[in-house]
Design a protein around this motif. Structure first.
Motif, mmCIF file in Angstrom:
data_model
loop_
_atom_site.group_PDB
_atom_site.id
_atom_site.type_symbol
_atom_site.label_atom_id
_atom_site.label_comp_id
_atom_site.label_asym_id
_atom_site.label_seq_id
_atom_site.Cartn_x
_atom_site.Cartn_y
_atom_site.Cartn_z
ATOM 1 N N ALA A 99 0.838 -1.197 0.000
ATOM 2 C CA ALA A 99 0.000 0.000 0.000
ATOM 3 C C ALA A 99 0.870 1.243 0.000
ATOM 4 N N VAL A 100 0.460 2.228 -0.775
ATOM 5 C CA VAL A 100 1.169 3.508 -0.833
ATOM 6 C C VAL A 100 0.432 4.513 0.030
ATOM 7 N N ALA A 101 1.123 5.092 0.965
ATOM 8 C CA ALA A 101 0.491 6.024 1.889
ATOM 9 C C ALA A 101 0.058 7.290 1.164
ATOM 10 N N ALA A 102 -1.140 7.763 1.475
ATOM 11 C CA ALA A 102 -1.627 9.012 0.906
ATOM 12 C C ALA A 102 -0.913 10.177 1.576
ATOM 13 N N PRO A 103 -0.793 11.314 0.898
ATOM 14 C CA PRO A 103 -0.185 12.481 1.533
ATOM 15 C C PRO A 103 -1.016 12.919 2.726
ATOM 16 N N LEU A 105 -0.719 17.206 -15.619
ATOM 17 C CA LEU A 105 -1.181 17.159 -14.232
ATOM 18 C C LEU A 105 -1.479 15.753 -13.744
ATOM 19 N N ARG A 106 -1.616 14.802 -14.646
ATOM 20 C CA ARG A 106 -2.052 13.463 -14.252
ATOM 21 C C ARG A 106 -1.114 12.831 -13.235
ATOM 22 N N PHE A 155 -3.453 14.174 -6.342
ATOM 23 C CA PHE A 155 -4.735 14.874 -6.233
ATOM 24 C C PHE A 155 -4.490 16.360 -6.004
ATOM 25 N N LEU A 156 -4.948 17.173 -6.950
ATOM 26 C CA LEU A 156 -4.846 18.623 -6.845
ATOM 27 C C LEU A 156 -6.244 19.154 -6.583
ATOM 28 N N CYS A 157 -6.443 19.742 -5.435
ATOM 29 C CA CYS A 157 -7.763 20.233 -5.050
ATOM 30 C C CYS A 157 -8.112 21.452 -5.905
ATOM 31 N N GLY A 158 -8.910 21.208 -6.960
ATOM 32 C CA GLY A 158 -9.211 22.263 -7.920
ATOM 33 C C GLY A 158 -8.581 22.022 -9.265
ATOM 34 N N PHE A 172 6.436 19.277 -6.796
ATOM 35 C CA PHE A 172 5.226 20.018 -7.128
ATOM 36 C C PHE A 172 4.085 19.026 -7.100
ATOM 37 N N GLY A 173 3.128 19.260 -6.209
ATOM 38 C CA GLY A 173 2.132 18.236 -5.964
ATOM 39 C C GLY A 173 2.839 16.971 -5.531
ATOM 40 N N ALA A 174 2.459 15.852 -6.135
ATOM 41 C CA ALA A 174 3.136 14.590 -5.847
ATOM 42 C C ALA A 174 4.201 14.281 -6.889
ATOM 43 N N GLY A 175 4.518 15.245 -7.743
ATOM 44 C CA GLY A 175 5.489 15.041 -8.804
ATOM 45 C C GLY A 175 6.660 15.993 -8.684
#
Length: 270
Positions: free
Chosen positions: A3-7, A37-38, A42-45, A240-243
């Motif tokens: 499992a990969v932990a969510a931020p 962006l993919r 998850f980018l809120c917006g 930047f984000g998760a990337g």
């Protein structure tokens, strides 16, 4: 399966702005953005959050620029994905809608580019194949006078960005998407050339197919070029984000690419 932990929390306008600030985006500057962006989590917006974060960091004096290219508005004889049967080529040239900077959507440039294109106040260059859109005080200067037969050269928005000492920001993509490196191709002594075609609007509201000769663009080695550029320290990398985000001065990237291409590519004279 591991499992990969969510931020700890979603990526938001505020957190993205903080990452851009840490990466080195300059308040009041001009930045050419290439984004996918993919892969950024998850980018809120979504793209709206990214654009608002960029504008937060740049401030009212800053300008955001994106590529709004339309690669399907080109000679069908050169299409490969998918290829078109030769008997279709004359029909496509005769019927493809003429490029309209106000309404023609970009293709394959990503959701952020499309958002900027449609944002109130955005200006767009009128090249039927490789247009750019800009939002901010420098927008008109950047997009004006985009020559048909010098599409990514000295009469293009890329050269205006060079004059403005703009930055290039790569979000979730590598240098294979770094359009500014094409400007270095035009600055080679004898770049290969090709015949190009596109559908354009006419002054009377109609459309026509036009031809021009231009540099035969080739980004196949841009990822390798970019890897070498990064070894010089000219590119700042950060989350930047998760990337990953990459930020560089466009002048430094183009100047390096001019020398790199001269060493690593053969021309008609070499």
């Amino acid at each position: 399966m591991i499992a990969v932990a969510a931020p700890a929390r979603p990526h938001t306008r505020a957190s993205l702005a903080a990452q851009l600030h840490t990466l080195g985006v300059r308040p009041g500057g001009t930045v050419l953005v290439h984004a996918a962006l993919r892969g950024l989590g998850f980018l809120c917006g979504g793209p709206e959050a990214v654009l608002l974060a960029l504008r937060d960091v740049l401030g009212p004096d800053g300008t955001v620029v994106v590529p709004t290219h339309t690669p399907e508005n080109s000679d069908p004889a050169g299409w490969t994905n998918p290829p078109m049967p030769p008997e279709w080529w004359p029909v496509i040239r005769a019927e493809l809608p003429g490029f309209d900077p106000a309404v023609t959507p970009s293709r394959f440039m990503g959701t952020l580019a499309e958002l900027v294109r449609t944002w109130p106040g955005t200006r767009r260059s009128d090249h039927p194949y490789v247009s750019f859109a800009a939002l901010g005080p420098a927008a008109d200067r950047i997009v004006a006078g985009h020559a048909l037969a010098d599409m990514l050269g000295e009469s293009s928005p890329l050269a205006r960005l060079y004059e403005l000492d703009a930055d290039v920001l790569l979000l979730g993509v590598d240098h294979g998407h770094n359009t500014s490196l094409h400007l270095a191709e035009y600055r080679q002594p004898a770049p290969p050339r090709e015949r190009c075609g596109a559908a354009v609007l006419t002054a009377d509201g109609g459309r026509e197919w036009v031809w021009w000769d231009d540099v035969d663009l080739d980004e196949d080695d841009f990822s390798r070029l970019g890897t070498d550029l990064e070894t010089t320290g000219a590119v700042r990398l950060g989350p930047f984000g998760a990337g990953t985000g990459r930020l560089m001065r466009q002048r430094a990237a183009v100047d390096f690419a001019v020398d790199w291409l001269a060493r690593n590519r053969r021309t008609e004279e070499s």
